[in-house]
Design a protein around this motif. Structure first.
Motif, mmCIF file in Angstrom:
data_model
loop_
_atom_site.group_PDB
_atom_site.id
_atom_site.type_symbol
_atom_site.label_atom_id
_atom_site.label_comp_id
_atom_site.label_asym_id
_atom_site.label_seq_id
_atom_site.Cartn_x
_atom_site.Cartn_y
_atom_site.Cartn_z
ATOM 1 N N LEU A 41 2.082 -0.831 -10.547
ATOM 2 C CA LEU A 41 0.632 -0.739 -10.714
ATOM 3 C C LEU A 41 0.085 0.510 -10.032
ATOM 4 O O LEU A 41 -0.912 1.078 -10.444
ATOM 5 C CB LEU A 41 -0.043 -1.975 -10.107
ATOM 6 C CG LEU A 41 0.052 -3.270 -10.909
ATOM 7 C CD1 LEU A 41 -0.537 -4.408 -10.110
ATOM 8 C CD2 LEU A 41 -0.669 -3.119 -12.236
ATOM 9 N N ARG A 42 0.745 0.918 -8.952
ATOM 10 C CA ARG A 42 0.300 2.104 -8.218
ATOM 11 C C ARG A 42 0.929 3.373 -8.762
ATOM 12 O O ARG A 42 1.020 4.372 -8.061
ATOM 13 C CB ARG A 42 0.665 1.946 -6.744
ATOM 14 C CG ARG A 42 -0.182 0.907 -6.068
ATOM 15 C CD ARG A 42 0.086 0.853 -4.589
ATOM 16 N NE ARG A 42 1.400 0.324 -4.302
ATOM 17 C CZ ARG A 42 1.649 -0.538 -3.310
ATOM 18 N NH1 ARG A 42 0.661 -0.936 -2.533
ATOM 19 N NH2 ARG A 42 2.846 -0.972 -3.083
ATOM 20 N N LEU A 43 1.397 3.316 -10.005
ATOM 21 C CA LEU A 43 1.947 4.476 -10.697
ATOM 22 C C LEU A 43 3.222 4.993 -10.042
ATOM 23 O O LEU A 43 3.507 6.178 -10.062
ATOM 24 C CB LEU A 43 0.912 5.620 -10.771
ATOM 25 C CG LEU A 43 -0.535 5.227 -11.018
ATOM 26 C CD1 LEU A 43 -1.432 6.400 -10.789
ATOM 27 C CD2 LEU A 43 -0.701 4.674 -12.409
ATOM 28 N N ARG A 44 3.949 4.097 -9.399
ATOM 29 C CA ARG A 44 5.200 4.526 -8.778
ATOM 30 C C ARG A 44 6.355 3.775 -9.405
ATOM 31 O O ARG A 44 6.182 2.687 -9.941
ATOM 32 C CB ARG A 44 5.186 4.209 -7.282
ATOM 33 C CG ARG A 44 4.244 5.089 -6.554
ATOM 34 C CD ARG A 44 4.202 4.741 -5.100
ATOM 35 N NE ARG A 44 3.090 5.460 -4.504
ATOM 36 C CZ ARG A 44 2.474 5.072 -3.401
ATOM 37 N NH1 ARG A 44 2.865 4.000 -2.780
ATOM 38 N NH2 ARG A 44 1.471 5.771 -2.940
ATOM 39 N N VAL A 78 -2.996 -5.257 -4.947
ATOM 40 C CA VAL A 78 -3.238 -3.849 -5.280
ATOM 41 C C VAL A 78 -4.735 -3.561 -5.445
ATOM 42 O O VAL A 78 -5.220 -2.519 -5.062
ATOM 43 C CB VAL A 78 -2.451 -3.448 -6.542
ATOM 44 C CG1 VAL A 78 -2.855 -2.066 -7.020
ATOM 45 C CG2 VAL A 78 -0.963 -3.465 -6.258
ATOM 46 N N GLY A 120 -5.625 -1.208 3.299
ATOM 47 C CA GLY A 120 -4.722 -1.886 2.382
ATOM 48 C C GLY A 120 -5.137 -1.814 0.925
ATOM 49 O O GLY A 120 -4.695 -2.611 0.109
ATOM 50 N N PHE A 121 -5.987 -0.848 0.591
ATOM 51 C CA PHE A 121 -6.479 -0.716 -0.779
ATOM 52 C C PHE A 121 -5.605 0.329 -1.462
ATOM 53 O O PHE A 121 -5.942 1.506 -1.489
ATOM 54 C CB PHE A 121 -7.936 -0.279 -0.732
ATOM 55 C CG PHE A 121 -8.699 -0.504 -2.008
ATOM 56 C CD1 PHE A 121 -8.183 -1.265 -3.039
ATOM 57 C CD2 PHE A 121 -9.964 0.037 -2.156
ATOM 58 C CE1 PHE A 121 -8.898 -1.472 -4.202
ATOM 59 C CE2 PHE A 121 -10.696 -0.164 -3.313
ATOM 60 C CZ PHE A 121 -10.160 -0.915 -4.333
ATOM 61 N N SER A 122 -4.484 -0.134 -2.028
ATOM 62 C CA SER A 122 -3.457 0.843 -2.367
ATOM 63 C C SER A 122 -3.638 1.531 -3.706
ATOM 64 O O SER A 122 -3.099 2.595 -3.920
ATOM 65 C CB SER A 122 -2.079 0.191 -2.286
ATOM 66 O OG SER A 122 -2.071 -1.027 -2.985
ATOM 67 N N PHE A 123 -4.421 0.960 -4.590
ATOM 68 C CA PHE A 123 -4.546 1.605 -5.904
ATOM 69 C C PHE A 123 -5.276 2.954 -5.825
ATOM 70 O O PHE A 123 -4.739 3.973 -6.261
ATOM 71 C CB PHE A 123 -5.217 0.654 -6.895
ATOM 72 C CG PHE A 123 -5.272 1.211 -8.281
ATOM 73 C CD1 PHE A 123 -4.104 1.463 -8.980
ATOM 74 C CD2 PHE A 123 -6.479 1.511 -8.876
ATOM 75 C CE1 PHE A 123 -4.141 1.988 -10.259
ATOM 76 C CE2 PHE A 123 -6.526 2.045 -10.154
ATOM 77 C CZ PHE A 123 -5.351 2.278 -10.844
ATOM 78 N N ALA A 126 -3.173 5.562 -4.182
ATOM 79 C CA ALA A 126 -2.183 6.199 -5.041
ATOM 80 C C ALA A 126 -2.833 7.275 -5.903
ATOM 81 O O ALA A 126 -2.295 8.369 -6.067
ATOM 82 C CB ALA A 126 -1.510 5.152 -5.923
ATOM 83 N N LEU A 127 -4.049 7.001 -6.402
ATOM 84 C CA LEU A 127 -4.762 7.999 -7.208
ATOM 85 C C LEU A 127 -5.064 9.241 -6.364
ATOM 86 O O LEU A 127 -4.918 10.371 -6.824
ATOM 87 C CB LEU A 127 -6.076 7.417 -7.717
ATOM 88 C CG LEU A 127 -6.003 6.467 -8.907
ATOM 89 C CD1 LEU A 127 -7.400 6.057 -9.317
ATOM 90 C CD2 LEU A 127 -5.278 7.128 -10.063
ATOM 91 N N LEU A 174 -2.288 11.539 -6.009
ATOM 92 C CA LEU A 174 -2.099 12.334 -7.226
ATOM 93 C C LEU A 174 -3.009 13.560 -7.218
ATOM 94 O O LEU A 174 -2.593 14.663 -7.542
ATOM 95 C CB LEU A 174 -2.422 11.492 -8.467
ATOM 96 C CG LEU A 174 -1.320 10.593 -8.993
ATOM 97 C CD1 LEU A 174 -1.801 9.857 -10.222
ATOM 98 C CD2 LEU A 174 -0.103 11.434 -9.333
#
Lengths: 304, 527
Positions: A29-32, A272, B287-290, B293-294, B297
């Motif tokens: 989900l985190r693009l990994r 997530v 802990g807000f991982s989405f 991750a962006l 990027l």
């Protein structure tokens, strides 16, 4: 009988995989790409083969705790039925025993956290007890609702064949919320963090290494699968009883896996797309779970 | 009102006596005073200019004058000047009145000067060492004195560092660090807590002390730029820019508009990748991982863009005295514009996710409030200061390429984690706009430096608004064209104190979040 033993072996070997799958989904989900779903097994194997470091200031409590924690999770596993509505230790105790067994493990882990004298361990212990004092009543209340439906607190019976009930569904949701706290997941805790200051469960186990750590981790996997199994059985009861054919067993396993996977996906998404709550805000969240459980109980008394 | 009237007023109304007043280039005023008047003058300027101490440093001039020269610097956005109060103190009687009780922001500087030069400050509230830890550093050994010998000493009198103690029932001390989980630099945090709430936090740094200022001494001006780029890895460009600015001022090198624009583009790219990184970091710490991750990027997109434009992901080796290695031809302009468009879109996405998530907003709103008064007293600068309602931004305060393009500084008032996040969001959007403007400036080919510029003797201040805040370099070049003294101030030096005050009353598990919202440099502070 063979299926009951099979059920236990099946659950123990499946437990780390559930964590592996949740981590994999989260990473995707985190693009990994993420680590392999088998990573928890590799970790356990690695830890079991490692040496152990033990603080010279710690006492016997520190050494004995991993065994107690592991034993309590294992015993809990013996109590819950997964795909057959029968468990090896079902005459040992009921729903309430399950709550106390987990409390025992938690109690010793909290003591071990304090035992080493590290400030992080103490903080973890204090937070864990704080959180659990709100989580436990919710679990008990949810169990009551379920046992009302079946007229017994026996786990094999409450998880066994029965009509789908509205009150059980609500109780299941309440249990799901508590499970987030009990398995140290977001929004209550964060398994992945390296920030000691924010940890709850992990902080207590920070001083452990090698086989002891492996036992504690394995215990967490077992505890997690016990909770998932309970939720799944509460919302959608196990269909088959003790006397079954292999075909029925297989069907049971498939249904069980489907239920567990669904919960795993649900939890991965929650982790997530939610931020971790402020420590004291977690209380509100667990209150909510308690109120849900209470509603379930009321619904159950009304026969819904 | 012109600054001369201001100085006249200081002399008339406040009875200050200046031994000399000198204007150095067009933005530095040096006021030389007797050492007895030093404190009075500094306090007066501090109050009238509403400025904390920007730089406070000493210079060993015992060879020429048998004295140490002390400088205390204040900034005035109103006059667009830096005011340096300087005084000489005799080498055999190196003692000065401490400013720290009147001007809090001078306290750390005084401790620094004391341990580096052996100059005592009478009446100082805090006489502990700052970076040269008592446990390992020999006494009476002052590294920034010119006669310092860098030899291992065996007989180290071990002393203990005393942390501020909070007494009371149920107060616990929680020591954290210097070794931390995760890949970060070392620092020791001493919390005094009552249950979860933090009563006091003391931060002890200096574990990364590398002797950078000593390293600069005697170095070739053109080579030392590499040292400046490595003071704080995430602000390489800003540091090199402040360094080259000072050198260019001394040597009289004219900086063309095209060169300023190229540098500003790099500076904004550096700001953008760090801001993106911090937004992800803030999300990850709750802990807000989405979105985290962006954000990683976006950061990677900018780093790759940096490499395409300059050949270095972290913009190292790009800046040189009188020129840059960034040559914006049509192809590169296209690459830059296309990348900006993509970054801008991705950035809007992450902004939307963060600000519309109830669970995230609940964590950042109202957490880690740094009050305006506290920020002012401790001389908190840059991003953190703007979040607490202090309008200070060198890009706006001094005229240059930014003011030409109507640079719009960010400002928030609440001083919490959310305010610092909002500042970052605003600044990234502004950076994108500015870069798009800067590209249109006609980039002449004459930026190519044909010959090595001629070096002159002199001293000057270079200053740049880096992503954290102002980076200041005071450089003195000697008669041989080598660096005699280089004083560096990274914004982290001021802001660590802000962090230790913003967490008071918050709970311990919120500390990492507050820390990330400042995201300070250990290396830049420890020098």
């Amino acid at each position: 009988m063979i299926f009951i033993i099979l059920q236990i072996i099946f659950l123990i070997s499946l437990a780390p995989l559930v964590s592996g799958i949740i981590t994999k989904i989260k990473n995707n989900l985190r693009l990994r790409r993420g680590q392999s779903v088998w990573q928890p097994y590799y970790n356990l194997a690695k830890l079991f083969s490692k040496d152990e470091v033990c603080s010279e200031h710690s006492s016997w409590v520190f050494k004995i705790t991993p065994f107690i924690v592991f034993a309590s999770s294992l015993l809990a596993l013996f109590l819950v039925p997964a795909f057959i509505a029968k468990s090896p230790a079902q005459y040992l105790g009921d729903l309430l025993l399950l709550v106390f067994i987990f409390s025992l493990g938690r109690f010793f882990l909290a003591l071990a956290g304090l035992d080493t004298g590290s400030s992080f361990g103490g903080m973890g212990s204090s937070r864990e007890m704080f959180i659990s004092s709100f989580a436990e009543p919710a679990i008990v209340m949810a169990f009551f609702a379920v046992s009302f439906n079946f007229g017994t607190t026996n786990l094999a019976a409450t998880c066994g064949p029965g009509a789908l009930k509205f009150s059980s569904l609500i109780a299941g949701i309440a249990l799901l919320i508590v499970t987030l706290a009990e398995t140290s997941r977001i929004p209550i805790d964060n398994q992945e963090t390296h920030l000691e200051l924010t940890m709850i469960h992990e902080a207590m186990a920070l001083e452990y290494s090698g086989p002891s750590l492996a036992l504690i981790e394995l215990a967490s996997y077992l505890k997690q699968i016990v909770f998932f199994t309970l939720i799944s059985a509460t919302v959608y009861p196990v269909v088959f009883c003790a006397q079954i054919t292999p075909i029925q067993a297989l069907t049971g396993i498939i249904i069980y896996l489907a239920k567990i996977s669904f919960i795993a996906v649900l939890i991965a998404f929650t982790e997530v797309f939610l931020a971790k709550m402020r420590l004291f805000r977690a209380v509100d969240f667990l209150y909510f779970s308690f109120v849900l459980a209470l509603l379930a109980l009321i619904a159950a008394t009304l026969g819904a | 009102m012109d600054y001369k009237t201001f100085l006249q007023e200081l002399q008339d109304r406040h009875a200050l006596i200046f031994l000399s007043v000198a204007e150095n280039y067009n933005d530095e005023i040096y006021l030389s005073v007797r050492s007895d008047d030093f404190k009075k003058t500094c306090v007066c300027l501090h109050k009238l200019l509403h400025s904390p101490v920007a730089v406070f440093f000493a210079q060993d001039s015992r060879r020429e004058k048998n004295a140490f020269v002390i400088y205390c610097t204040f900034m005035s956005a109103k006059y667009k000047k830096w005011f340096f109060v300087s005084t000489e103190i005799a080498a055999d009687k190196a003692i000065l009145d401490s400013l720290a009780r009147e001007i809090y922001s001078s306290s750390l500087f005084e401790r620094e000067v004391r341990e580096m030069f052996g100059i005592e400050f009478s009446g100082s509230p805090d006489a502990r060492s700052l970076r040269l830890h008592e446990e390992v550093w020999p006494r009476r050994s002052f590294p920034l004195r010119k006669d310092f010998q860098n030899k291992p000493t065996k007989d180290i009198e071990k002393a203990e560092y005393n942390f501020n103690k909070v007494d009371g029932e149920g107060i616990l001390e929680v020591p954290v660090g210097p070794v931390h989980a995760g890949i970060i630099a070392p620092g020791h945090f001493r919390f005094s807590v009552a249950g979860e709430p933090i009563i006091n936090l003391e931060i002890r740094l200096g574990f990364k002390h590398k002797g950078i200022e000593k390293l600069f001494e005697g170095k070739n001006v053109f080579e030392a730029i590499k040292i400046s780029e490595r003071i704080s890895g995430d602000s390489s460009f800003a540091h090199s820019l402040a360094y080259t600015q000072a050198i260019e001022k001394i040597c009289g090198i004219i900086v063309t508009e095209s060169l300023s624009a190229q540098r500003a583009i790099c500076l904004e790219l550096e700001r953008m990748y760090n801001h993106a990184n911090d937004m992800g970091g803030i999300a990850l710490d709750v802990g807000f991982s989405f979105p985290a991750a962006l954000a990683s990027l976006i950061k990677e997109e900018i780093l790759q863009l940096n490499e395409k434009l300059t050949g270095s992901r972290f913009l190292r080796g790009v800046n040189e005295v009188g020129t840059t290695r960034l040559k914006l031809d049509e192809g590169k302009k296209k690459v830059l514009l296309a990348a900006l468009k993509k970054i801008s879109k991705d950035f809007g996405e992450i902004k939307k996710i963060l600000l519309s998530s109830a669970s995230f907003m609940d964590r950042v709103d109202g957490t880690g409030v740094l009050k305006k008064k506290t920020a002012e007293d401790f001389g908190v600068v840059g991003l953190a200061a703007r979040a607490s309602g202090i309008a200070a931004d060198l890009r706006k305060d001094f005229s240059g390429i930014y003011t030409q393009f109507n640079f719009n500084p960010a400002k928030e008032a609440t001083g919490d984690v959310l305010a610092r996040l909002n500042i970052r969001i605003f600044e990234v959007e502004e950076s994108i706009r500015l870069i798009e403007e800067f590209i249109n400036i006609h980039h002449t080919a004459s930026d190519k430096r044909l010959t090595q510029p001629e070096l002159k003797e002199g001293f000057a201040l270079g200053y740049v608004e880096a992503w954290r805040g102002p980076v200041l370099y005071w450089i003195k070049i000697d008669e041989n064209g080598l660096i005699e003294r280089c004083k560096v101030v990274d914004p982290s030096f001021h802001n660590w104190q802000g962090l230790s005050y913003c967490v008071l009353g918050d709970i311990i598990p919120d500390f990492p979040l507050c820390n990330k919202s400042f995201d300070l440099s250990y290396s830049g502070n420890d020098l």
